[in-house]
Design a protein around this motif. Structure first.
Motif, PDB file in Angstrom:
ATOM      1  N   THR B  20       0.840  -1.197   0.000  1.00 22.61           N
ATOM      2  CA  THR B  20       0.000   0.000   0.000  1.00 22.61           C
ATOM      3  C   THR B  20       0.875   1.247   0.000  1.00 22.61           C
ATOM      4  O   THR B  20       1.699   1.427   0.893  1.00 22.61           O
ATOM      5  N   LEU B  21       0.681   2.063  -1.009  1.00 17.38           N
ATOM      6  CA  LEU B  21       1.392   3.324  -1.116  1.00 17.38           C
ATOM      7  C   LEU B  21       0.426   4.446  -0.747  1.00 17.38           C
ATOM      8  O   LEU B  21      -0.754   4.389  -1.095  1.00 17.38           O
ATOM      9  N   ARG B  22       0.963   5.474  -0.090  1.00 18.03           N
ATOM     10  CA  ARG B  22       0.097   6.524   0.449  1.00 18.03           C
ATOM     11  C   ARG B  22       0.480   7.889  -0.104  1.00 18.03           C
ATOM     12  O   ARG B  22       1.650   8.140  -0.410  1.00 18.03           O
ATOM     13  N   CYS B  23      -0.524   8.760  -0.197  1.00 17.79           N
ATOM     14  CA  CYS B  23      -0.294  10.094  -0.730  1.00 17.79           C
ATOM     15  C   CYS B  23      -1.174  11.106  -0.027  1.00 17.79           C
ATOM     16  O   CYS B  23      -2.389  10.890   0.159  1.00 17.79           O
ATOM     17  N   LYS B  24      -0.570  12.217   0.359  1.00 21.75           N
ATOM     18  CA  LYS B  24      -1.308  13.350   0.901  1.00 21.75           C
ATOM     19  C   LYS B  24      -1.138  14.503  -0.083  1.00 21.75           C
ATOM     20  O   LYS B  24      -0.039  15.028  -0.234  1.00 21.75           O
ATOM     21  N   PRO B  25      -2.212  14.915  -0.761  1.00 20.61           N
ATOM     22  CA  PRO B  25      -2.078  16.001  -1.742  1.00 20.61           C
ATOM     23  C   PRO B  25      -1.937  17.353  -1.046  1.00 20.61           C
ATOM     24  O   PRO B  25      -2.112  17.466   0.163  1.00 20.61           O
ATOM     25  N   ILE B  26      -1.637  18.355  -1.844  1.00 20.23           N
ATOM     26  CA  ILE B  26      -1.568  19.713  -1.327  1.00 20.23           C
ATOM     27  C   ILE B  26      -2.967  20.155  -0.903  1.00 20.23           C
ATOM     28  O   ILE B  26      -3.937  19.925  -1.637  1.00 20.23           O
ATOM     29  N   SER B  27      -3.058  20.768   0.256  1.00 23.16           N
ATOM     30  CA  SER B  27      -4.352  21.190   0.785  1.00 23.16           C
ATOM     31  C   SER B  27      -5.054  22.127  -0.192  1.00 23.16           C
ATOM     32  O   SER B  27      -4.448  23.080  -0.715  1.00 23.16           O
ATOM     33  N   PRO B  84       7.302  -9.108  -9.138  1.00 30.88           N
ATOM     34  CA  PRO B  84       8.572  -8.413  -9.406  1.00 30.88           C
ATOM     35  C   PRO B  84       8.456  -7.351 -10.481  1.00 30.88           C
ATOM     36  O   PRO B  84       9.116  -6.309 -10.401  1.00 30.88           O
ATOM     37  N   ARG B  85       7.596  -7.567 -11.476  1.00 30.86           N
ATOM     38  CA  ARG B  85       7.467  -6.573 -12.552  1.00 30.86           C
ATOM     39  C   ARG B  85       6.761  -5.297 -12.095  1.00 30.86           C
ATOM     40  O   ARG B  85       6.663  -4.334 -12.874  1.00 30.86           O
ATOM     41  N   ASP B  86       6.249  -5.273 -10.892  1.00 32.63           N
ATOM     42  CA  ASP B  86       5.660  -4.051 -10.336  1.00 32.63           C
ATOM     43  C   ASP B  86       6.728  -3.114  -9.775  1.00 32.63           C
ATOM     44  O   ASP B  86       6.419  -1.982  -9.378  1.00 32.63           O
ATOM     45  N   SER B  87       7.954  -3.574  -9.724  1.00 34.08           N
ATOM     46  CA  SER B  87       9.047  -2.740  -9.217  1.00 34.08           C
ATOM     47  C   SER B  87       9.167  -1.486 -10.073  1.00 34.08           C
ATOM     48  O   SER B  87       9.295  -1.567 -11.299  1.00 34.08           O
ATOM     49  N   ALA B  88       9.104  -0.340  -9.431  1.00 34.95           N
ATOM     50  CA  ALA B  88       9.085   0.941 -10.141  1.00 34.95           C
ATOM     51  C   ALA B  88       9.098   2.052  -9.092  1.00 34.95           C
ATOM     52  O   ALA B  88       9.039   1.800  -7.894  1.00 34.95           O
ATOM     53  N   VAL B  89       9.155   3.291  -9.591  1.00 29.26           N
ATOM     54  CA  VAL B  89       8.928   4.446  -8.725  1.00 29.26           C
ATOM     55  C   VAL B  89       7.501   4.926  -8.987  1.00 29.26           C
ATOM     56  O   VAL B  89       7.123   5.151 -10.142  1.00 29.26           O
ATOM     57  N   TYR B  90       6.750   5.071  -7.933  1.00 30.11           N
ATOM     58  CA  TYR B  90       5.358   5.493  -8.037  1.00 30.11           C
ATOM     59  C   TYR B  90       5.250   6.932  -7.536  1.00 30.11           C
ATOM     60  O   TYR B  90       5.656   7.247  -6.422  1.00 30.11           O
ATOM     61  N   PHE B  91       4.697   7.782  -8.388  1.00 32.75           N
ATOM     62  CA  PHE B  91       4.545   9.199  -8.041  1.00 32.75           C
ATOM     63  C   PHE B  91       3.074   9.549  -7.878  1.00 32.75           C
ATOM     64  O   PHE B  91       2.213   9.070  -8.622  1.00 32.75           O
ATOM     65  N   CYS B  92       2.821  10.395  -6.927  1.00 30.76           N
ATOM     66  CA  CYS B  92       1.513  10.993  -6.739  1.00 30.76           C
ATOM     67  C   CYS B  92       1.637  12.480  -7.063  1.00 30.76           C
ATOM     68  O   CYS B  92       2.681  13.100  -6.804  1.00 30.76           O
ATOM     69  N   ALA B  93       0.602  13.044  -7.677  1.00 30.21           N
ATOM     70  CA  ALA B  93       0.610  14.468  -8.008  1.00 30.21           C
ATOM     71  C   ALA B  93      -0.769  15.048  -7.720  1.00 30.21           C
ATOM     72  O   ALA B  93      -1.771  14.320  -7.733  1.00 30.21           O
ATOM     73  N   SER B  94      -0.820  16.335  -7.458  1.00 24.48           N
ATOM     74  CA  SER B  94      -2.109  16.989  -7.269  1.00 24.48           C
ATOM     75  C   SER B  94      -2.120  18.313  -8.003  1.00 24.48           C
ATOM     76  O   SER B  94      -1.067  18.902  -8.279  1.00 24.48           O
TER      77      SER B  94
END
Lengths: 110, 115
Positions: B20-27, B84-94
Motif C-alpha cells: 500500500t502506497l500513500r499520498c497526501k495532496p496539497i491542501s 517483481p514486474r511491479d518494481s518501479a517508482v510510483y509518483f503521486c501528483a495533485s
C-alpha cells in the motif's frame, strides 16, 4: 499517449542559453504546451506552459511558433543544476491529465 | 505548504505480498494523480481523481492494482498480490482544479522493489 517529439539528448555549456525544441504538429486549438523537468530521482517539476503567446517566468521562456506546431523552451543561463530530463507535453487541460513522453536529457557541461 | 507527501519513500517486499502506497495532496487541491515510472515504459499515468472520485483508471495495468481516495487529503494505491514486474517508482501528483489552466505538483515518489 504522448503527442510530442523531442530530441533524446542535448548538451549545453554552463552559463550559455539552453534551447530545447519540441514538435507537436497535431496539437489542437484547446491544447496547451507544458514543460516539466525531472532531476534524477526526484518527482517531475513544473517549469512553464502556454497556449499561443510566448511566456516567461523566473525559470525559463517558452516560444511557441505562430502555427503552434512546435515550441522551444529556453533556459537563459544554464547551470549544472539544470541537468535533467525535460518533458514537453500537450494537454487539453479538461482533466489536467499529463501524459509524459520520453523527453530530452539535458546535460550542462562545466 | 509541504507539497505532496508520499509514504513510504522506499518499500521492499516479497512477491505475493500486499503493498500500500500513500499520498497526501496539497491542501485545497481537487485533482490527484498516480503515476508509475520505469526505465522501460517511462512515466505512465495510472489513475486520476477529481473531488475524490476516480475519473479515469484506464492506465491501471491489472486488477491487482486498486486506488482509493476516501477524503480530500488522502489517497492510497494498493497492489495485491505484488509481482517483481511491479518494481518501479510510483509518483503521486495533485493540482488545484481539473479543467483549469493549472499545473500538477508531484511528490518525491515511492521506490517499490518486489523480490
Amino acid at each position: 499517449d504522448a503527442k510530442t517529439t523531442q530530441p533524446p539528448s542535448m548538451d549545453c555549456a554552463e552559463g550559455r542559453a539552453a534551447n530545447l525544441p519540441c514538435n507537436h504538429s497535431t496539437i489542437s486549438g484547446n491544447e496547451y504546451v507544458y514543460w516539466y523537468r525531472q532531476i534524477h530521482s526526484q518527482g517531475p517539476q513544473y517549469i512553464i506552459h502556454g497556449l499561443k503567446n510566448n511566456e516567461t517566468n523566473e525559470m525559463a521562456s517558452l516560444i511557441i511558433t505562430e502555427d503552434r506546431k512546435s515550441s522551444t523552451l529556453i533556459l537563459p543561463h544554464a547551470t549544472l543544476r539544470d541537468t535533467a530530463v525535460y518533458y514537453c507535453i500537450v494537454s487539453a487541460n479538461t482533466g489536467n491529465q499529463f501524459y509524459f513522453g520520453t523527453g530530452t536529457s539535458l546535460t550542462v557541461i562545466p | 505548504d509541504a507539497g505532496v507527501i508520499q509514504s513510504p519513500r522506499h518499500e521492499v517486499t516479497e512477491m505475493g505480498q500486499e503493498v500500500t502506497l500513500r499520498c497526501k495532496p496539497i491542501s485545497g487541491h481537487n485533482s490527484l494523480f498516480w503515476y508509475r515510472q520505469t526505465m522501460m515504459r517511462g512515466l505512465e499515468l495510472l489513475i486520476y481523481f477529481n473531488n475524490n472520485v476516480p475519473i479515469d483508471d484506464s492506465g491501471m495495468p491489472e486488477d491487482r492494482f486498486s486506488a482509493k481516495m476516501p477524503n480530500a487529503s488522502f489517497s492510497t494505491l494498493k497492489i495485491q498480490p505484488s509481482e517483481p514486474r511491479d518494481s518501479a517508482v510510483y509518483f503521486c501528483a495533485s493540482s488545484p482544479w481539473a479543467g483549469m489552466n493549472t499545473e500538477a505538483f508531484f511528490g518525491q515518489g515511492t521506490r517499490l522493489t518486489v523480490v
